[in-house]
Design a protein around this motif. Structure first.
Motif, PDB file in Angstrom:
ATOM      1  N   GLN A   1     -45.782  17.927   4.589  1.00  0.00           N
ATOM      2  CA  GLN A   1     -45.168  16.720   4.848  1.00  0.00           C
ATOM      3  C   GLN A   1     -44.630  16.006   3.857  1.00  0.00           C
ATOM      4  OE1 GLN A   1     -48.065  15.010   7.308  1.00  0.00           O
ATOM      5  NE2 GLN A   1     -47.639  16.007   9.454  1.00  0.00           N
ATOM      6  N   LYS A   2     -45.254  15.849   2.490  1.00  0.00           N
ATOM      7  CA  LYS A   2     -44.969  15.115   1.288  1.00  0.00           C
ATOM      8  C   LYS A   2     -43.803  15.741   0.861  1.00  0.00           C
ATOM      9  CE  LYS A   2     -47.473  12.984  -2.704  1.00  0.00           C
ATOM     10  NZ  LYS A   2     -48.451  13.227  -3.286  1.00  0.00           N
ATOM     11  N   MET A   3     -43.768  17.130   0.767  1.00  0.00           N
ATOM     12  CA  MET A   3     -42.910  17.960   0.170  1.00  0.00           C
ATOM     13  C   MET A   3     -41.580  17.723   1.147  1.00  0.00           C
ATOM     14  SD  MET A   3     -42.441  21.792  -1.001  1.00  0.00           S
ATOM     15  CE  MET A   3     -42.114  22.640   0.559  1.00  0.00           C
ATOM     16  N   GLN A   4     -41.645  17.814   2.427  1.00  0.00           N
ATOM     17  CA  GLN A   4     -40.595  17.583   3.292  1.00  0.00           C
ATOM     18  C   GLN A   4     -39.965  16.278   3.192  1.00  0.00           C
ATOM     19  OE1 GLN A   4     -41.442  17.585   7.534  1.00  0.00           O
ATOM     20  NE2 GLN A   4     -39.369  18.316   8.098  1.00  0.00           N
TER      21      GLN A   4
ATOM     22  N   LYS B   1     -39.975  14.416   0.209  1.00  0.00           N
ATOM     23  CA  LYS B   1     -39.093  14.650  -1.100  1.00  0.00           C
ATOM     24  C   LYS B   1     -37.704  15.307  -0.739  1.00  0.00           C
ATOM     25  CE  LYS B   1     -43.034  14.145  -4.391  1.00  0.00           C
ATOM     26  NZ  LYS B   1     -43.776  14.880  -5.297  1.00  0.00           N
ATOM     27  N   MET B   2     -37.811  16.294  -0.190  1.00  0.00           N
ATOM     28  CA  MET B   2     -36.857  17.089   0.263  1.00  0.00           C
ATOM     29  C   MET B   2     -35.590  16.545   0.906  1.00  0.00           C
ATOM     30  SD  MET B   2     -36.619  21.179   1.452  1.00  0.00           S
ATOM     31  CE  MET B   2     -36.638  21.026   3.254  1.00  0.00           C
ATOM     32  N   MET B   3     -36.084  15.766   1.933  1.00  0.00           N
ATOM     33  CA  MET B   3     -35.130  15.124   2.624  1.00  0.00           C
ATOM     34  C   MET B   3     -34.425  13.847   1.788  1.00  0.00           C
ATOM     35  SD  MET B   3     -34.961  16.253   5.506  1.00  0.00           S
ATOM     36  CE  MET B   3     -34.343  15.486   6.638  1.00  0.00           C
ATOM     37  N   LYS B   4     -35.254  13.170   0.969  1.00  0.00           N
ATOM     38  CA  LYS B   4     -34.740  12.171   0.109  1.00  0.00           C
ATOM     39  C   LYS B   4     -33.714  12.905  -0.942  1.00  0.00           C
ATOM     40  CE  LYS B   4     -36.208   8.396  -3.078  1.00  0.00           C
ATOM     41  NZ  LYS B   4     -36.130   8.447  -4.484  1.00  0.00           N
ATOM     42  N   ALA B   5     -34.080  13.939  -1.498  1.00  0.00           N
ATOM     43  CA  ALA B   5     -33.013  14.652  -2.400  1.00  0.00           C
ATOM     44  C   ALA B   5     -31.832  15.148  -1.723  1.00  0.00           C
ATOM     45  CB  ALA B   5     -33.871  15.921  -2.915  1.00  0.00           C
ATOM     46  N   GLN B   6     -32.087  15.477  -0.554  1.00  0.00           N
ATOM     47  CA  GLN B   6     -30.692  15.915   0.050  1.00  0.00           C
ATOM     48  C   GLN B   6     -29.929  14.540   0.438  1.00  0.00           C
ATOM     49  OE1 GLN B   6     -31.331  17.429   4.431  1.00  0.00           O
ATOM     50  NE2 GLN B   6     -29.803  19.011   3.837  1.00  0.00           N
ATOM     51  N   ASP B   7     -30.520  13.604   0.844  1.00  0.00           N
ATOM     52  CA  ASP B   7     -29.691  12.256   1.173  1.00  0.00           C
ATOM     53  C   ASP B   7     -28.919  11.923  -0.123  1.00  0.00           C
ATOM     54  OD1 ASP B   7     -30.467  12.283   3.868  1.00  0.00           O
ATOM     55  OD2 ASP B   7     -32.136  10.696   3.536  1.00  0.00           O
ATOM     56  N   GLU B   8     -29.764  11.788  -1.139  1.00  0.00           N
ATOM     57  CA  GLU B   8     -28.985  11.490  -2.512  1.00  0.00           C
ATOM     58  C   GLU B   8     -28.032  12.535  -2.853  1.00  0.00           C
ATOM     59  OE1 GLU B   8     -32.328  11.632  -5.228  1.00  0.00           O
ATOM     60  OE2 GLU B   8     -33.032   9.699  -4.598  1.00  0.00           O
ATOM     61  N   LEU B   9     -28.082  13.782  -2.640  1.00  0.00           N
ATOM     62  CA  LEU B   9     -27.066  14.745  -2.920  1.00  0.00           C
ATOM     63  C   LEU B   9     -25.930  14.545  -1.910  1.00  0.00           C
ATOM     64  CD1 LEU B   9     -26.413  17.356  -4.071  1.00  0.00           C
ATOM     65  CD2 LEU B   9     -27.287  18.644  -2.131  1.00  0.00           C
ATOM     66  N   PHE B  10     -26.007  14.322  -0.639  1.00  0.00           N
ATOM     67  CA  PHE B  10     -24.983  13.914   0.321  1.00  0.00           C
ATOM     68  C   PHE B  10     -24.142  12.662  -0.238  1.00  0.00           C
ATOM     69  CE2 PHE B  10     -26.889  16.009   4.022  1.00  0.00           C
ATOM     70  CZ  PHE B  10     -26.668  17.343   3.506  1.00  0.00           C
ATOM     71  N   GLU B  11     -24.940  11.918  -0.981  1.00  0.00           N
ATOM     72  CA  GLU B  11     -24.366  10.579  -1.332  1.00  0.00           C
ATOM     73  C   GLU B  11     -23.503  10.713  -2.726  1.00  0.00           C
ATOM     74  OE1 GLU B  11     -23.876   7.724   0.307  1.00  0.00           O
ATOM     75  OE2 GLU B  11     -24.705   8.688   1.866  1.00  0.00           O
ATOM     76  N   MET B  12     -23.698  11.806  -3.516  1.00  0.00           N
ATOM     77  CA  MET B  12     -22.917  12.161  -4.730  1.00  0.00           C
ATOM     78  C   MET B  12     -21.603  12.469  -4.532  1.00  0.00           C
ATOM     79  SD  MET B  12     -25.440  14.375  -6.831  1.00  0.00           S
ATOM     80  CE  MET B  12     -27.087  13.945  -7.265  1.00  0.00           C
ATOM     81  N   GLU B  13     -20.767  11.886  -5.477  1.00  0.00           N
ATOM     82  CA  GLU B  13     -19.176  12.307  -5.479  1.00  0.00           C
ATOM     83  C   GLU B  13     -18.937  13.499  -6.740  1.00  0.00           C
ATOM     84  OE1 GLU B  13     -16.439   9.311  -5.066  1.00  0.00           O
ATOM     85  OE2 GLU B  13     -17.562   8.549  -3.509  1.00  0.00           O
TER      86      GLU B  13
END
Length: 106
Positions: A15-18, A20-32
């Motif tokens: 659950q902890k890894m999930q 972290k993974m969701m946070k990393a994915q959200d940050e990635l989606f915000e990148m330009e």
């Protein structure tokens, strides 16, 4: 019953890894990301979701007698920016799949 405690810990870790993974994915989606072709004559911007945000074309590259060159520059810049997104996605999300069967397949 000792095995049940280990299972509980493993579930907490997952659950902890999930999260972290969701946070990393959200940050990635915000990148330009940005790429250009023809020495900056065509520039394409995209986000981490692979959505094209902007296409800039310098006026001097627009030649009605050579539309193919403009098309090639747009394709080159678009493919470059999408490759950048793919590379960043693999770098970012790959850390969560190292060592897993089929890992790194983003």
């Amino acid at each position: 019953m000792k095995g049940m405690g280990n299972m509980g810990n493993m579930m907490k870790q997952m659950q902890k890894m999930q999260k972290k993974m969701m946070k990393a994915q959200d940050e990635l989606f915000e990148m330009e990301f940005e790429a250009s072709a023809g020495g900056g004559m065509v520039t394409v911007k995209a986000n981490g979701k692979k959505e094209i945000l902007d296409v800039e074309i310098k006026e001097e590259v627009v030649d009605p007698d050579d539309v193919e060159m403009l098309q090639d520059l747009i394709l080159a810049a678009t493919n470059d920016v999408l490759n950048q997104v793919d590379q960043k996605t693999n770098d970012t999300m790959g850390q969560f799949t190292k060592g897993l069967p089929g890992g790194g397949m983003f």
